[in-house]
Design a protein around this motif. Structure first.
Motif, PDB file in Angstrom:
ATOM      1  N   LEU A 202      -0.807   8.867  17.652  1.00  0.00           N
ATOM      2  CA  LEU A 202      -2.260   9.489  17.276  1.00  0.00           C
ATOM      3  C   LEU A 202      -1.945  10.943  18.043  1.00  0.00           C
ATOM      4  N   ARG A 203      -1.325  10.958  19.250  1.00  0.00           N
ATOM      5  CA  ARG A 203      -0.817  11.879  20.241  1.00  0.00           C
ATOM      6  C   ARG A 203       0.570  11.723  20.744  1.00  0.00           C
ATOM      7  N   ALA A 204       1.521  12.326  20.056  1.00  0.00           N
ATOM      8  CA  ALA A 204       3.072  11.914  20.209  1.00  0.00           C
ATOM      9  C   ALA A 204       3.287  12.589  21.647  1.00  0.00           C
ATOM     10  N   PRO A 205       4.407  12.018  22.194  1.00  0.00           N
ATOM     11  CA  PRO A 205       5.075  12.633  23.254  1.00  0.00           C
ATOM     12  C   PRO A 205       5.558  14.032  22.990  1.00  0.00           C
ATOM     13  N   SER A 206       5.348  14.788  24.001  1.00  0.00           N
ATOM     14  CA  SER A 206       5.685  16.145  23.766  1.00  0.00           C
ATOM     15  C   SER A 206       6.324  16.820  25.025  1.00  0.00           C
ATOM     16  N   LEU A 207       7.275  17.713  24.665  1.00  0.00           N
ATOM     17  CA  LEU A 207       8.201  18.204  25.721  1.00  0.00           C
ATOM     18  C   LEU A 207       7.155  19.414  26.586  1.00  0.00           C
ATOM     19  N   ASP A 208       6.085  19.750  25.804  1.00  0.00           N
ATOM     20  CA  ASP A 208       5.206  20.939  26.513  1.00  0.00           C
ATOM     21  C   ASP A 208       4.194  19.975  27.202  1.00  0.00           C
ATOM     22  N   ALA A 209       3.991  18.772  27.144  1.00  0.00           N
ATOM     23  CA  ALA A 209       3.039  18.141  28.017  1.00  0.00           C
ATOM     24  C   ALA A 209       3.819  17.600  29.253  1.00  0.00           C
ATOM     25  N   PRO A 210       2.755  17.384  30.198  1.00  0.00           N
ATOM     26  CA  PRO A 210       3.488  16.802  31.410  1.00  0.00           C
ATOM     27  C   PRO A 210       4.289  15.421  31.347  1.00  0.00           C
ATOM     28  N   HIS A 211       5.454  15.537  32.119  1.00  0.00           N
ATOM     29  CA  HIS A 211       6.116  14.360  31.700  1.00  0.00           C
ATOM     30  C   HIS A 211       5.651  13.009  32.260  1.00  0.00           C
ATOM     31  N   ALA A 212       4.805  12.924  33.494  1.00  0.00           N
ATOM     32  CA  ALA A 212       4.385  11.880  33.783  1.00  0.00           C
ATOM     33  C   ALA A 212       3.031  11.531  33.141  1.00  0.00           C
ATOM     34  N   PRO A 213       2.413  10.190  32.849  1.00  0.00           N
ATOM     35  CA  PRO A 213       1.446   9.782  32.114  1.00  0.00           C
ATOM     36  C   PRO A 213       0.307  10.240  33.127  1.00  0.00           C
ATOM     37  N   PRO A 214      -1.025  10.349  32.702  1.00  0.00           N
ATOM     38  CA  PRO A 214      -2.187  10.841  33.660  1.00  0.00           C
ATOM     39  C   PRO A 214      -2.981   9.433  34.334  1.00  0.00           C
ATOM     40  N   GLN A 215      -3.282   9.536  35.271  1.00  0.00           N
ATOM     41  CA  GLN A 215      -4.087   8.465  36.182  1.00  0.00           C
ATOM     42  C   GLN A 215      -5.090   8.076  35.314  1.00  0.00           C
ATOM     43  N   ALA A 216      -5.222   6.761  35.182  1.00  0.00           N
ATOM     44  CA  ALA A 216      -6.336   5.953  34.443  1.00  0.00           C
ATOM     45  C   ALA A 216      -7.867   6.476  34.637  1.00  0.00           C
ATOM     46  N   ARG A 217      -8.103   6.809  35.929  1.00  0.00           N
ATOM     47  CA  ARG A 217      -9.364   7.285  36.213  1.00  0.00           C
ATOM     48  C   ARG A 217      -9.686   8.542  35.746  1.00  0.00           C
ATOM     49  N   LEU A 218      -8.865   9.485  35.186  1.00  0.00           N
ATOM     50  CA  LEU A 218      -9.270  10.676  34.675  1.00  0.00           C
ATOM     51  C   LEU A 218      -9.877  10.506  33.197  1.00  0.00           C
ATOM     52  N   LEU A 219      -9.219   9.267  32.623  1.00  0.00           N
ATOM     53  CA  LEU A 219      -9.597   8.899  31.187  1.00  0.00           C
ATOM     54  C   LEU A 219     -10.603   8.165  30.972  1.00  0.00           C
ATOM     55  N   LEU A 220     -10.736   7.044  32.194  1.00  0.00           N
ATOM     56  CA  LEU A 220     -11.581   5.882  31.904  1.00  0.00           C
ATOM     57  C   LEU A 220     -13.115   6.176  31.582  1.00  0.00           C
ATOM     58  N   GLY A 221     -13.603   7.068  32.582  1.00  0.00           N
ATOM     59  CA  GLY A 221     -15.236   7.244  32.257  1.00  0.00           C
ATOM     60  C   GLY A 221     -15.426   7.760  30.883  1.00  0.00           C
ATOM     61  N   THR A 222     -14.588   8.503  30.318  1.00  0.00           N
ATOM     62  CA  THR A 222     -14.972   8.983  28.731  1.00  0.00           C
ATOM     63  C   THR A 222     -14.745   7.726  27.817  1.00  0.00           C
ATOM     64  N   LEU A 223     -13.601   7.125  28.058  1.00  0.00           N
ATOM     65  CA  LEU A 223     -13.249   5.926  27.275  1.00  0.00           C
ATOM     66  C   LEU A 223     -14.308   4.783  27.400  1.00  0.00           C
ATOM     67  N   ALA A 224     -14.710   4.426  28.500  1.00  0.00           N
ATOM     68  CA  ALA A 224     -15.868   3.577  28.874  1.00  0.00           C
ATOM     69  C   ALA A 224     -17.191   4.008  28.124  1.00  0.00           C
ATOM     70  N   TYR A 225     -17.561   5.012  28.143  1.00  0.00           N
ATOM     71  CA  TYR A 225     -18.692   5.602  27.793  1.00  0.00           C
ATOM     72  C   TYR A 225     -18.828   5.399  26.224  1.00  0.00           C
ATOM     73  N   ILE A 226     -17.762   5.999  25.470  1.00  0.00           N
ATOM     74  CA  ILE A 226     -17.579   5.878  23.995  1.00  0.00           C
ATOM     75  C   ILE A 226     -17.606   4.288  23.548  1.00  0.00           C
ATOM     76  N   CYS A 227     -16.789   3.564  24.449  1.00  0.00           N
ATOM     77  CA  CYS A 227     -16.768   2.177  24.012  1.00  0.00           C
ATOM     78  C   CYS A 227     -18.131   1.450  24.039  1.00  0.00           C
ATOM     79  N   HIS A 228     -18.983   1.848  25.320  1.00  0.00           N
ATOM     80  CA  HIS A 228     -20.334   1.289  25.359  1.00  0.00           C
ATOM     81  C   HIS A 228     -21.288   1.688  24.219  1.00  0.00           C
ATOM     82  N   ARG A 229     -21.153   3.122  23.735  1.00  0.00           N
ATOM     83  CA  ARG A 229     -21.909   3.605  22.603  1.00  0.00           C
ATOM     84  C   ARG A 229     -21.537   2.855  21.303  1.00  0.00           C
ATOM     85  N   ALA A 230     -20.413   2.564  21.088  1.00  0.00           N
ATOM     86  CA  ALA A 230     -19.809   1.964  19.981  1.00  0.00           C
ATOM     87  C   ALA A 230     -20.565   0.689  19.864  1.00  0.00           C
TER      88      ALA A 230
END
Length: 230
Positions: A202-230
């Motif tokens: 859905l979002r492929a690896p890219s040389l233009d993106a940071p090599h290291a994956p992001p910390q989970a805490r940066l995404l978790l709030g949004t993911l949890a909110y949308i899962c809760h709404r769903a």
């Protein structure tokens, strides 16, 4: 020395590679024959992104290629006798591995270079749009034929998830959200998952993106909110 994938020159790391042993040399024609889509993708994953790769089973009509009639994860687990192809392995090493296990699916060990936050596909698509609009750092995201979205995040997320959910106030919520950590394996594109169909980026690896994956805490709030709404 090096090899080229998708127009990108990759440094040949043979001098420092100490992976599996015992492979015999391949003729040029045989190397070309075994460079399947999975083989090419595996070379990208080890050479470009620094991920380990494992040849995995396939499934057809609910039956796993491992031959175990009681298999609990048909077409979604490593071949028990196949070696891990380590990150940094050169193209010839990947080709040698897939020549020994033709048709093997492509699995990525979780808990080494990344963990995986997994949610329902629709929730994942909505969250991805919101996260991109917020300008937050994002890693690769894939979707499975079983309707799941998988966000690659920094290792350690599985261990930290209960505490993160507690601090964010989501610990008591009934969320369709889980985290894969050490010991788990992720079926990677373009491989088939359990006979259900191919896994896709859905979002492929890219040389233009940071090599290291992001910390989970940066995404978790949004993911949890949308899962809760769903």
């Amino acid at each position: 020395m090096g090899f080229t994938i998708g127009g990108t020159r990759i440094r040949d790391m043979r001098s420092g590679w100490t992976g599996f042993t015992g492979f015999t040399g391949l003729t040029g024609s045989r190397r070309r024959a075994v460079r399947s889509a999975e083989c090419t993708a595996a070379a990208e994953y080890t050479g470009l992104w620094g991920w380990d790769v494992v040849p995995g089973t396939r499934a057809s009509a609910g039956e796993c290629s491992c031959g175990d009639a009681s298999c609990t994860a048909p077409g979604a687990h490593p071949l028990g006798f196949a070696p891990v192809v380590p990150s940094g392995a050169p193209l010839d090493a990947v080709t040698d591995a897939w020549s020994r296990f033709p048709g093997a699916s492509l699995l990525l060990p979780v808990g080494r270079a990344f963990d995986v936050l997994e949610v329902a596909e629709e929730a994942g698509r909505r969250a991805l749009v919101r996260l991109e609009r917020m300008g937050l750092p994002l890693g690769p995201v894939c979707v499975t034929p079983t309707g799941r979205a998988q966000f690659l995040v920094a290792p350690g997320a599985a261990r930290e998830l209960p505490g993160l959910l507690y601090r964010m106030g989501w610990d008591d919520a009934d969320l369709d959200l889980r985290c894969l950590g050490p010991g788990a394996h992720m079926t990677a594109p373009p491989s088939d998952l359990g006979g259900e169909g191919p896994v896709r980026w859905l979002r492929a690896p890219s040389l233009d993106a940071p090599h290291a994956p992001p910390q989970a805490r940066l995404l978790l709030g949004t993911l949890a909110y949308i899962c809760h709404r769903a």
